[in-house]
Design a protein around this motif. Structure first.
Motif: not given
Length: 162
Positions: A44, A51, A74-82
């Motif tokens: 990651q 961002a 929010a960015i970290e949560a999005h990266q975890r989903r990816i």
């Protein structure tokens, strides 16, 4: 290229189909020792790289360099989903071939972290995909596969995209 002498193989995957083709190639062509391990690695990017921007400074003499925790979270949560989606896809490919693998996720610059994980795991082989980016993009972005070929301490198989 099947061989039974490989103890540790690292396959680097990202969101590209080329990386999944590299995983398929490894599953179809490599045979590990009975005690060997196949590691599916995803790197990651750090939140500020992912961002591509930071919140603008507060105008009119407000404090500068202020971290916005909600933005970073929010960015970290999005990266975890990816990451979860990428690993689920990779694990689905592995289960279709009835191969058990280990997964590893690290955060950082992909080219450096791939080499670091391969070294830490004492990999006998690194397998990765290569996007067919043009020479101009390669000059500005660099090539992760080219970096790894020149910096990792084990053989590298690069599955090239079309």
């Amino acid at each position: 290229m099947a061989t039974g002498n490989l103890a540790s193989v690292v396959v680097a995957v990202d969101g590209s189909e080329e990386s999944m083709n590299a995983l398929r190639w490894a599953l179809d062509n490599l045979r590990l020792r009975p005690d060997g391990e196949l590691v599916v690695l995803h790197v990651q990017p750090p939140p500020n790289i992912a961002a591509g921007l930071n919140p603008a400074p507060i105008p009119f003499g407000g404090p500068s360099g202020v971290e916005v925790p909600a933005f970073t979270q929010a960015i970290e949560a999005h990266q975890r989903r990816i990451t979860q989606a990428i690993l689920e896809h990779a694990l689905k490919i592995c289960s279709e071939k009835n191969v058990e693998v280990k997964t590893e996720v690290v955060v950082g610059d992909p080219k450096e972290k791939i080499c670091e994980v391969a070294a830490n795991r004492k990999a006998d082989l690194l397998v990765m995909g290569c996007r067919a980016i043009g020479p101009l993009k390669r000059v500005f972005l660099g090539s992760v596969s080219n970096y790894c070929i020149n910096h990792v301490g084990c053989p590298v198989v690069v599955i090239k995209g079309t």
